[in-house]
Design an enzyme around this catalytic site. Structure first.
Site, mmCIF file in Angstrom:
data_model
loop_
_atom_site.group_PDB
_atom_site.id
_atom_site.type_symbol
_atom_site.label_atom_id
_atom_site.label_comp_id
_atom_site.label_asym_id
_atom_site.label_seq_id
_atom_site.Cartn_x
_atom_site.Cartn_y
_atom_site.Cartn_z
ATOM 1 N N LYS A 180 -7.779 9.107 0.087
ATOM 2 C CA LYS A 180 -7.176 8.566 1.855
ATOM 3 C C LYS A 180 -7.144 9.102 3.141
ATOM 4 O O LYS A 180 -7.058 8.530 4.147
ATOM 5 C CB LYS A 180 -5.889 7.471 1.756
ATOM 6 C CG LYS A 180 -6.017 6.460 2.522
ATOM 7 C CD LYS A 180 -4.377 5.635 1.693
ATOM 8 C CE LYS A 180 -4.532 4.818 2.969
ATOM 9 N NZ LYS A 180 -3.776 3.818 2.303
ATOM 10 N N GLU A 209 -1.488 -2.745 6.734
ATOM 11 C CA GLU A 209 -0.334 -2.750 5.729
ATOM 12 C C GLU A 209 0.510 -3.887 5.491
ATOM 13 O O GLU A 209 1.428 -4.223 5.165
ATOM 14 C CB GLU A 209 -0.271 -1.392 5.415
ATOM 15 C CG GLU A 209 -1.681 -0.928 4.138
ATOM 16 C CD GLU A 209 -1.012 0.776 3.959
ATOM 17 O OE1 GLU A 209 -0.291 0.635 4.499
ATOM 18 O OE2 GLU A 209 -2.230 1.036 3.820
ATOM 19 N N ASP A 228 8.115 1.698 5.856
ATOM 20 C CA ASP A 228 7.032 1.753 4.862
ATOM 21 C C ASP A 228 7.654 3.595 4.120
ATOM 22 O O ASP A 228 6.384 4.271 5.215
ATOM 23 C CB ASP A 228 5.398 1.653 5.280
ATOM 24 C CG ASP A 228 4.944 2.332 3.807
ATOM 25 O OD1 ASP A 228 5.620 2.367 2.293
ATOM 26 O OD2 ASP A 228 3.497 1.255 3.912
ATOM 27 N N ASP A 264 -4.364 -2.649 -2.250
ATOM 28 C CA ASP A 264 -4.382 -2.428 -1.184
ATOM 29 C C ASP A 264 -4.257 -0.954 -1.931
ATOM 30 O O ASP A 264 -4.346 -0.380 -3.101
ATOM 31 C CB ASP A 264 -2.842 -2.569 -2.165
ATOM 32 C CG ASP A 264 -1.360 -0.855 -1.401
ATOM 33 O OD1 ASP A 264 -2.351 -0.585 -0.888
ATOM 34 O OD2 ASP A 264 0.029 -1.124 -1.545
#
Ligand code: AMP
Length: 617
Positions: A87, A187, A211, A23
């Site tokens: 990211k 994800e 999330d 992850d």
């Protein structure tokens, strides 16, 4: 169409191999595996018990990277050389980010163009791919240290909303870190797999994955049939998360104290923020939090905390509503709800999501680990260990076309399930260009010269237009038999051309394996070469634009200004010849800095001219 596993130590093809799940998060990253003995996915922990590695890279004065907790410790004393949230930069141009650029404490190259962003530390430039690869390399080393075996293959997760370029960037980062990236998965898909949803071959379900992390929020609606996950919709806010809760608490405390209200004392503010996060975490299990800051008692109870964060939670539910609408579904169609991200530990969040969907949510697994655990489950399936799972046919090598400078632009990455289709738009480089050569390649290397050419054709009859205006859509369609159909169509005029090839024709497993090995061995040089080609292309475009500008607007410029511009053009030209990527980027930057004010002046003058004689009201 085969699924290929290669043992990098012996070079042999093998089906069973341990593959890690990674992850790669905005704030934290982690690695997980499926334990061979218990068949359960677990997050890998160092002896200190920590599984999370902060996604932060610090560069020391010599340019050596430091990753994780050690890097996080440098955030306050060396913010300009400590890179977090890389990211957020993946596959982005400065224009994409400009709104948020001020929030980064490190230098993002602001050449105000559409080219991809870079981060500058001292005299060095880092692409987000390089930054992410540092994190992945650290994760690889950690996994090797913990498992005591070499780790060379991984499944890496990305947000469902990542586009092709961002996925490709993540793949490249893995490759650069010495990892054979078997698959990039979403994800939310990983989170569902961690809960065993979609693992059975004949299962059909609709799942909502909520999330809420430290700095980002997203909700995805997935549909699974026969082991295939389809993202029906995704919605969210890339700047909403636990950090906002911390800020709300800190602001509440500041507002309650006359002296703190207007303070600019950085260390006090930092202390308030840290205490706020501590309060939030404690209030997940307790009703009341108290501490002392600068000799003063600060207090927060659960009900007040809930009031502070209520608007944030409401915003996430708006996104859920929108995601359902986009998927064309109502709430009753959702079979399962999965909770991901550290902030879903907040009881109010859990309650609200539960009552919104009218369903008990899945929160049994650690919400910080669930994505990595799911990546490990996917890795285990790819390794062929999970016999319940339907195995899909995949493309063993990437398929793409040649772009500027001989670069390979991948349209269908290797290990994509077939049938499959992909498309991308391209444009012309020259004014009045009437044809475009489409060369189709197969392989993992960054330069097409190292890959295998499958076919080539010319799209002709493009009507005369200025460079950059035609829109040529190239589509790849690979059918269930592995036949690839490539077509190119100029969208403004409708001219079109199509070709068919069989990518696997005449290619043995050994050859496929060799191509994979080569791509890993040459990862660094390949990616450096790609970066050089991209920097050169950008520099060349900058030179062309400046040249055009000078000849068109010479009357607006002082001779000294023209001379200054020319001298920088010459420097850029020699930088291009030196083939030094960093120097090319620096000189491109400088030429841009010099010429931008002139361009703005010409724009202003043109605007004034246009407004002349026109009343504004
Ligand atoms: P992630 O980005 O998924 O790692 O989530 C990190 C966020 O979760 C941060 O904002 C943390 O403050 C928050 N978090 C971690 N533990 C807890 C907890 N026990 N209660 C509330 N929030 C938490």
């Amino acid at each position: 169409m085969a699924k290929v596993g290669i043992n990098l130590v012996t070079g042999s093809i093998q089906q069973k191999d341990s593959i890690v799940g990674i992850d790669l998060g905005t704030t934290n990253s982690l690695v997980a595996i499926v334990r061979p003995d218990t068949r359960q996915p677990i997050a890998l922990r160092e002896t200190d018990g920590l599984a999370l590695v902060p996604s932060i890279v610090h560069f020391d004065a010599y340019g050596n990277p430091l990753v994780g907790n050690a890097a996080r410790d440098r955030l306050t004393d060396a913010p300009e050389r400590t890179i977090y949230s890389a990211k957020r930069l993946m596959g982005k141009s400065y224009n994409d980010l400009s709104e948020h650029a001020a929030q980064f404490s490190y230098k993002i190259i602001d050449d105000n163009t559409d080219s991809l962003v870079k981060v500058q530390v001292d005299d060095r430039f880092f692409t987000p791919i390089e930054l992410s690869s540092e994190i992945l390399r650290e994760l690889k080393h950690r996994a090797e240290h913990i498992l005591k075996t070499p780790v060379s293959k991984a499944v890496i997760t990305v947000p469902a909303y990542f586009n092709d370029a961002q996925r490709q960037a993540t793949r490249d980062a893995g490759k650069l870190a010495g990892l054979d990236v078997l698959r990039i998965i979403n994800e939310p898909t990983a989170a569902s797999l961690a809960y065993g949803l979609g693992v059975k071959a004949d299962e059909e379900k609709t799942i909502a994955v909520y999330d809420l992390g430290g700095g980002t929020f997203d909700v995805s609606i997935l549909h699974i049939t026969n082991g295939i996950f389809e993202v029906l919709s995704t919605h969210g806010d890339t700047y909403l998360g636990g950090d906002d809760m911390d800020r709300a608490i800190a602001n509440h405390w500041r507002a309650s104290d006359d002296e703190w209200r207007n303070t600019e004392d950085k260390s006090l503010l930092q202390r308030l923020r840290l205490a706020a996060e501590e309060a939030k975490k404690q209030l997940s299990t307790q009703d009341r939090f108290t501490t002392e800051i600068n000799g003063r008692e600060v207090v927060l109870d659960r009900s007040h905390f809930n009031k502070l964060i209520e608007p944030l939670v409401a915003r996430t539910l708006d996104s859920c509503r929108q995601a359902l609408r986009d998927a064309g579904l109502d709430i009753h169609s959702i079979d399962e709800v999965v909770m991901v991200g550290g902030s879903t530990r907040v009881p109010l969040v859990k309650e609200r999501v539960q009552s919104f969907f009218g369903k008990k949510v899945h929160d049994e697994l650690n919400p910080d680990e669930v994505v990595a655990l799911g990546a490990a489950v996917q890795a285990d399936i790819l390794a062929g260990n999970n016999t319940d799972m339907l195995l899909l046919d995949v493309t063993p090598l990437s398929l793409g076309i040649e772009t500027m400078g001989g670069l390979m632009d991948v349209l269908i990455p290797r290990n994509s399930k077939i049938p499959n289709k992909a498309g991308r738009q391209y444009t012309t480089q020259k004014d009045g260009q009437s044809g475009m050569r489409i060369s189709v390649f197969q392989g993992e290397r960054d330069l097409v010269q190292d890959n295998r050419k499958l076919a080539e054709f010319n799209l002709t009859g493009i009507p005369a237009m200025p460079a950059g205006l035609p829109k040529v859509e190239v589509s790849f369609l690979i059918d269930a038999d592995g036949i690839l159909k490539v077509s190119a169509k100029e969208l403004r005029s409708g001219v079109e051309q199509t070709i068919e090839v069989k990518p696997q024709y005449g290619l043995t497993d050994q050859e496929v394996e060799k191509m994979l090995m080569d791509s890993l061995q040459h990862a660094r040089t390949d990616i450096e070469l790609r970066a050089l080609v991209e920097a050169t292309t950008e520099a060349q475009q900058m030179l062309d634009t400046t040249e055009k500008f000078l000849s068109k607007h010479k009357d607006f410029l002082e001779p000294a200004e023209i001379e200054l511009t020319r001298s920088h053009m010459a420097k850029l030209q020699s930088a291009i010849e030196s083939k030094d990527k960093d120097l090319i980027q620096k000189e491109t930057e400088r030429l841009n800095d010099v010429s931008r004010p002139y361009a703005e002046r010409v724009m202003d003058a043109a605007l004034k001219e246009a407004m002349k004689g026109k009343k504004i009201m």
